[in-house]
Scaffold this active site. Structure first.
Site, PDB file in Angstrom:
ATOM      1  N   ASP A   1      44.838  47.858  44.210  1.00  0.00           N
ATOM      2  CA  ASP A   1      44.841  46.469  43.752  1.00  0.00           C
ATOM      3  C   ASP A   1      46.272  46.058  43.408  1.00  0.00           C
ATOM      4  O   ASP A   1      46.927  46.683  42.567  1.00  0.00           O
ATOM      5  CB  ASP A   1      43.938  46.345  42.518  1.00  0.00           C
ATOM      6  CG  ASP A   1      43.665  44.910  42.109  1.00  0.00           C
ATOM      7  OD1 ASP A   1      44.608  44.106  42.108  1.00  0.00           O
ATOM      8  OD2 ASP A   1      42.506  44.612  41.771  1.00  0.00           O
TER       9      ASP A   1
ATOM     10  N   SER B   1      37.999  39.218  38.880  1.00  0.00           N
ATOM     11  CA  SER B   1      39.334  38.935  38.367  1.00  0.00           C
ATOM     12  C   SER B   1      39.248  38.053  37.123  1.00  0.00           C
ATOM     13  O   SER B   1      38.647  38.447  36.127  1.00  0.00           O
ATOM     14  CB  SER B   1      40.193  38.327  39.481  1.00  0.00           C
ATOM     15  OG  SER B   1      41.553  38.315  39.132  1.00  0.00           O
TER      16      SER B   1
ATOM     17  N   HIS C   1      42.601  43.760  45.894  1.00  0.00           N
ATOM     18  CA  HIS C   1      42.013  42.803  44.952  1.00  0.00           C
ATOM     19  C   HIS C   1      41.126  41.756  45.623  1.00  0.00           C
ATOM     20  O   HIS C   1      40.497  40.963  44.933  1.00  0.00           O
ATOM     21  CB  HIS C   1      43.148  42.091  44.203  1.00  0.00           C
ATOM     22  CG  HIS C   1      42.730  41.368  42.962  1.00  0.00           C
ATOM     23  ND1 HIS C   1      42.335  42.007  41.809  1.00  0.00           N
ATOM     24  CD2 HIS C   1      42.643  40.024  42.685  1.00  0.00           C
ATOM     25  CE1 HIS C   1      42.039  41.119  40.878  1.00  0.00           C
ATOM     26  NE2 HIS C   1      42.210  39.907  41.382  1.00  0.00           N
TER      27      HIS C   1
END
Length: 278
Positions: A224, A147, A256
């Site tokens: 996600d 991320s 995610h």
């Protein structure tokens, strides 16, 4: 450098250290997994892992389940905190700005610039510290992340290919100058000049730097919940334009979080093992 915690793990040790960071102007912490080979003094290939928003130096160690294969491969794993910390450190008014959200850049704007120098912290101060204190193979160092940390891994690898020989990412923020997370962070940390933002945007950087790596690996979950923030297609287009080989794998059903990372962490370690041996 003070040893805060150490735990036996797959015949190696998972540790947390704290030290006074001159770059961050305060205490900094990092996690490190030392495989059994490192405990015997053997020079080991090493991976820096950069975590995402709200994470700390121990999130990866606890949640990613990377130590088993790292012990087999003889990998040292280094996981720094995601920002400077402390009462004296500026904090934003939301979870995606300030402490826990350093974005791996050097802030230039007040009040952030005093402490938020995460790029210099990673590539200069922490890199030198661990290289001098642990049996790291200096020619076999890679970087990966998730991320916000995937953004950090891609951008730092592209900026410092002399320091990082391999790079991969899980669900990275691929074009932060074109998504709400990045726009918010960059406008606060770097100011309004969007030309400065491009210097910390993986999609823009690969266009500027060209093909630097034999291969880059990205894994992305199709379910996600933050997919609209990540823009993997923009990074893929940029890589194609300059001839940078990219393996972008999108996985049905994955979101995610760290269950997603657990599912593919072994393949990332194996990818780095191949890249660092070439």
């Amino acid at each position: 450098m003070e040893l805060i915690q150490h735990n036996r793990c797959f015949d190696g040790e998972q540790r947390i250290y704290a030290f006074n960071s001159k770059v961050l102007n305060g205490e900094a912490r990092f996690g490190i997994f030392l495989p059994p080979q490192a405990l015997l003094g053997q020079a080991c290939p090493t991976l820096f892992y950069l975590a995402g928003l709200t994470c700390t130096e121990d999130t990866f160690a606890i949640k990613a389940h990377a130590q088993r294969l790292a012990a087999q491969l003889g990998f040292i794993l280094i996981s720094p905190d995601t920002s400077p910390r402390g009462e004296h450190v500026a904090q934003g008014d939301s979870w995606d700005l300030g402490q826990g959200a350093g974005f791996y850049i050097n802030a230039t704007q007040a009040p952030w610039a005093e402490h938020y120098q995460m790029e210099r912290f990673i590539v200069d101060e922490l890199y030198e510290l661990v290289s001098h204190n642990f049996p790291i193979h200096g020619h076999k160092i890679g970087i990966f992340g998730h991320s916000m940390g995937g953004h950090g891994a891609l951008t730092l690898a592209l900026k410092y290919p002399e320091k990082f020989k391999s790079v991969s990412a899980f669900a990275p923020i691929c074009a932060p100058s074109q998504c709400p997370w990045g726009e918010k962070a960059f406008s606060h940390y770097l100011g309004a000049d969007q030309a400065e933002w491009k210097k910390h945007d993986a999609s823009a950087l690969v266009l500027a730097k060209g093909a630097l790596f034999k291969e880059i690996l990205i894994d992305q979950g199709q379910q996600d919940q933050f997919y609209a923030q990540l823009n993997p297609a923009l990074f893929q287009q940029a890589c194609t334009q300059v001839g940078q080989h990219l393996t972008l794998r999108e996985h049905a059903g994955y979101d995610h979080g760290y269950y997603f990372i657990q599912s593919f962490i072994d393949e990332h370690l194996q990818f780095h093992a191949v890249q660092l041996d070439t």
